[in-house]
Motif scaffolding. Structure first.
Motif, PDB file in Angstrom:
ATOM      1  N   ILE A  77       0.656  -1.040   0.096  1.00  0.00           N
ATOM      2  CA  ILE A  77      -0.081  -0.057  -0.121  1.00  0.00           C
ATOM      3  C   ILE A  77       0.926   1.335  -0.026  1.00  0.00           C
ATOM      4  N   THR A  78       0.925   1.983  -1.158  1.00  0.00           N
ATOM      5  CA  THR A  78       1.665   3.094  -1.212  1.00  0.00           C
ATOM      6  C   THR A  78       1.059   4.311  -1.791  1.00  0.00           C
ATOM      7  N   PRO A  79       1.418   5.561  -1.010  1.00  0.00           N
ATOM      8  CA  PRO A  79       0.537   6.672  -1.775  1.00  0.00           C
ATOM      9  C   PRO A  79       1.114   7.072  -3.154  1.00  0.00           C
ATOM     10  N   SER A  80       0.340   7.629  -3.695  1.00  0.00           N
ATOM     11  CA  SER A  80       0.512   8.410  -5.291  1.00  0.00           C
ATOM     12  C   SER A  80       1.539   9.527  -4.941  1.00  0.00           C
ATOM     13  N   HIS A  81       2.357   9.780  -5.893  1.00  0.00           N
ATOM     14  CA  HIS A  81       3.187  10.883  -6.145  1.00  0.00           C
ATOM     15  C   HIS A  81       2.455  12.064  -5.891  1.00  0.00           C
ATOM     16  N   ASN A  82       1.334  12.067  -6.340  1.00  0.00           N
ATOM     17  CA  ASN A  82       0.477  13.308  -6.417  1.00  0.00           C
ATOM     18  C   ASN A  82      -0.303  13.296  -5.265  1.00  0.00           C
ATOM     19  N   GLU A  83      -1.260  14.379  -5.171  1.00  0.00           N
ATOM     20  CA  GLU A  83      -1.978  14.733  -4.128  1.00  0.00           C
ATOM     21  C   GLU A  83      -3.142  13.490  -3.722  1.00  0.00           C
ATOM     22  N   VAL A  84      -2.920  12.949  -2.327  1.00  0.00           N
ATOM     23  CA  VAL A  84      -3.877  11.924  -2.034  1.00  0.00           C
ATOM     24  C   VAL A  84      -4.939  12.600  -1.293  1.00  0.00           C
ATOM     25  N   LYS A  85      -6.056  12.542  -1.872  1.00  0.00           N
ATOM     26  CA  LYS A  85      -7.468  12.874  -1.157  1.00  0.00           C
ATOM     27  C   LYS A  85      -8.319  12.015  -0.555  1.00  0.00           C
ATOM     28  N   SER A  86      -8.280  10.801  -0.943  1.00  0.00           N
ATOM     29  CA  SER A  86      -9.001   9.585  -0.727  1.00  0.00           C
ATOM     30  C   SER A  86      -8.311   8.278  -0.587  1.00  0.00           C
TER      31      SER A  86
ATOM     32  N   ALA B 136      -2.298   7.589   8.610  1.00  0.00           N
ATOM     33  CA  ALA B 136      -1.375   6.718   9.040  1.00  0.00           C
ATOM     34  C   ALA B 136      -0.644   6.213   8.199  1.00  0.00           C
ATOM     35  N   ILE B 137      -1.180   5.973   6.945  1.00  0.00           N
ATOM     36  CA  ILE B 137      -0.409   5.424   5.899  1.00  0.00           C
ATOM     37  C   ILE B 137       0.582   6.426   5.238  1.00  0.00           C
ATOM     38  N   LEU B 138      -0.140   7.723   5.058  1.00  0.00           N
ATOM     39  CA  LEU B 138       0.640   8.774   4.493  1.00  0.00           C
ATOM     40  C   LEU B 138       1.895   9.287   5.641  1.00  0.00           C
ATOM     41  N   ASP B 139       1.286   9.022   6.934  1.00  0.00           N
ATOM     42  CA  ASP B 139       2.531   9.485   7.982  1.00  0.00           C
ATOM     43  C   ASP B 139       3.760   8.487   7.814  1.00  0.00           C
ATOM     44  N   ALA B 140       3.261   7.294   7.696  1.00  0.00           N
ATOM     45  CA  ALA B 140       4.293   6.050   7.607  1.00  0.00           C
ATOM     46  C   ALA B 140       5.395   6.400   6.354  1.00  0.00           C
TER      47      ALA B 140
ATOM     48  N   ASP C 214       5.967   9.227   5.497  1.00  0.00           N
ATOM     49  CA  ASP C 214       6.765  10.375   5.416  1.00  0.00           C
ATOM     50  C   ASP C 214       6.238  11.658   4.501  1.00  0.00           C
ATOM     51  N   LEU C 215       4.839  11.414   4.208  1.00  0.00           N
ATOM     52  CA  LEU C 215       4.353  12.373   3.243  1.00  0.00           C
ATOM     53  C   LEU C 215       3.890  13.682   4.038  1.00  0.00           C
ATOM     54  N   LEU C 216       3.380  13.497   5.210  1.00  0.00           N
ATOM     55  CA  LEU C 216       3.061  14.596   6.209  1.00  0.00           C
ATOM     56  C   LEU C 216       4.094  15.099   7.112  1.00  0.00           C
ATOM     57  N   GLY C 217       5.303  14.601   7.002  1.00  0.00           N
ATOM     58  CA  GLY C 217       6.448  14.981   7.786  1.00  0.00           C
ATOM     59  C   GLY C 217       6.908  16.292   7.377  1.00  0.00           C
ATOM     60  N   PRO C 218       8.012  16.854   7.910  1.00  0.00           N
ATOM     61  CA  PRO C 218       8.729  17.918   7.561  1.00  0.00           C
ATOM     62  C   PRO C 218       9.567  17.701   6.029  1.00  0.00           C
TER      63      PRO C 218
END
Length: 135
Positions: free
Chosen positions: A76-85, A124-128, A130-134
């Protein structure tokens, strides 16, 4: 000659309906046949369990159990673009011999439904990752 494992295994798909290579897996001496333990009945139980996931810790535990019990890797990985859902996440079961095409589609769909009901897991996935981190 095909040697059947000592546990109940998934019945083969109709010819041409799947590319799971079940017979090749069974014919391979010493092959990892754990994935074949996921019968249709067990798959229904798995999907029901996935629908009940309510936290990131439960999702991680599910991923680890899939790997240890069936030899299947869930990514499970986030997209390189904006994740809204949940649609912005890539949810994939790695392809491997014995894994039915329908299962490869059903498990990510069930996870996506669970994530839509529990957006805190998406955060939590985004934070893991590091997309929401500094930056």
């Amino acid at each position: 000659m095909l040697q059947a494992p000592t546990f109940p295994i998934r019945t083969e798909c109709p010819p041409g309906a799947c590319v799971c290579q079940r017979d090749a897996l069974l014919a391979e001496p010493g092959g990892d046949t754990r994935i074949l333990r996921l019968t249709r009945e067990e798959e229904k139980k798995l999907l029901a369990h996935i629908d009940g996931i309510a936290s990131y810790a439960e999702l991680n535990k599910l991923s680890e159990r899939l790997r240890s019990q069936l030899g299947v890797v869930l990514q499970i990985t986030p997209s390189h673009n904006e994740v809204k859902s949940a649609r912005g996440l890539s949810i994939v079961l790695e392809d491997r011999p014995g894994l039915c095409r329908k299962t490869r589609q059903a498990v990510p769909s069930a996870i996506r439904r669970s994530l839509e009901r529990h957006p805190d897991i998406i955060y939590a996935i985004l934070d893991a990752h590091d997309l929401l981190g500094p930056n």
